[in-house]
Design an enzyme around this catalytic site. Sequence first.
Site, PDB file in Angstrom:
ATOM      1  CG  ASN A 227      -1.994   1.117   1.110  1.00 47.16           C
ATOM      2  OD1 ASN A 227      -2.986   0.982   0.403  1.00 47.16           O
ATOM      3  ND2 ASN A 227      -1.765   2.218   1.819  1.00 47.16           N
ATOM      4  CG  ASP A 228       2.138   2.692   3.713  1.00 49.70           C
ATOM      5  OD1 ASP A 228       1.020   3.224   3.548  1.00 49.70           O
ATOM      6  OD2 ASP A 228       2.470   2.133   4.777  1.00 49.70           O
TER       7      ASP A 228
END
Length: 457
Positions: free
Chosen positions: A383-384
């Site tokens: 995600n990040d």
Amino acid sequence: MNILSSEWTTGLYLVAAVCFILALKGLGSPKTARRGNAIGAVGALIALVTVFLSTQLDNILLIVGTMVVGAAIAAPLSRRVQMTAMPQLVALFNGVGGGAAAIVALLELPHVESAGASLAVVFTVLVGGVSFSGSCITFAKLQGLIPTKPLIFPGQRWVMALVLVAAVALGAVIVTNSWILGATILLAVGLIAGVLLVNPVGGADVPIVISLLNAFTGLAVAASGLVLGNVLLLVAGTLVGASGTILTRAMASAMGRSVSGIIFGAFKGGSTAGSTEISERPVRSSSAEDVAILLGYAQRVIIVPGYGLAVAQAQHTMAELVVTLEKMGIEVIFGIHPVAGRMPGHMNVLLAEANVPYEVLQEMDEVNPQFKTADVALVVGANDVVNPAAKSSPGSPIYGMPILEVGLARQVVFLKRSMRPGFAGIENDLLYEDQTTLLFGDAKDSLTKVLTAVKNL
């Protein structure tokens, strides 16, 4: 047992040191990491045997018994640990090393005869204490035993300042008087400092602090080598300290942050913090069959693995999917972010375990220009490291971190367990873009369904 002469002892220590250097070189690449580990183990065995054969040991039964107990604990623990828990294990082992160096230096203080040696004792006790307690806190954060978010209390900066002043004052007294009680108090001060240093760090910064504490342990071991007059400890500790420092800087650079910003920025709320809030914004979700169609009719697919892949232990299913797609004439490569997972190389090791060829694993700088030619970017548990907020949101805790440009692909598919934010605790706007499709569920279960659907095309 003084069986070896000083010349043989020095020569064997030199051989062990060369093994450690070659081990570090081998660990620099997944292809040679296994060989590097083996060389390092041989070096450690040579060093251990040399100590036994060149030193008059008064408590040899106690020493051997302790080694047996330690091996009995470490061997099964190392075999059973999951890849997802490897950073915690590294933190724990690192902390034990720092604590051991501090205790050895403390016990050696009555035997030192110079101010320089006393100064080395002070440094080892203080830094070893910081490394031990700090590593225990990072272990607890990653293991979920305490909150991952930064833990800050009012006046913490002043308390930290007082601790540092106390450390300097105690150090000065110990150097001049070889004060044993003062050294014991200094160890306690170091333990407190480690807790105060690491508690304010949260979220995605924790693995970087593990690497920094590893460097601290190396420096403590090197200083203990000065205390004991042991050249091998000095060399090994220096190698660990240098490699830990290089790794820390590389990880911080990969996140677009400074080491000082990670450590001291946390005192004013600058550290990344995890979140459990789930967004209610609408997204476009899909079925495994629909994802299979996207993959089956693509010419080029780039897969971006993340921590979710490791948690689900889905690497073998992923590898089988890659083989299936390649048999259909589809080009598949992996885009690996430097800090994907919980430590550098986490994804490389995970995929190597599933026999994914090294040739299809491409680093961020190499793969980023290729996303614009990809038909599908398949993001599994990351995600990040693909969040465009790192480039577009100056107020974001990950702003400035280089990311994988998956948004340039024609279609983006996210395999996610839920809409919960990533480790940094912020939303990913890419999830809401028109070209993005989400497949919810456990990564292994989702990949198994996609694999079955692809085979049925």
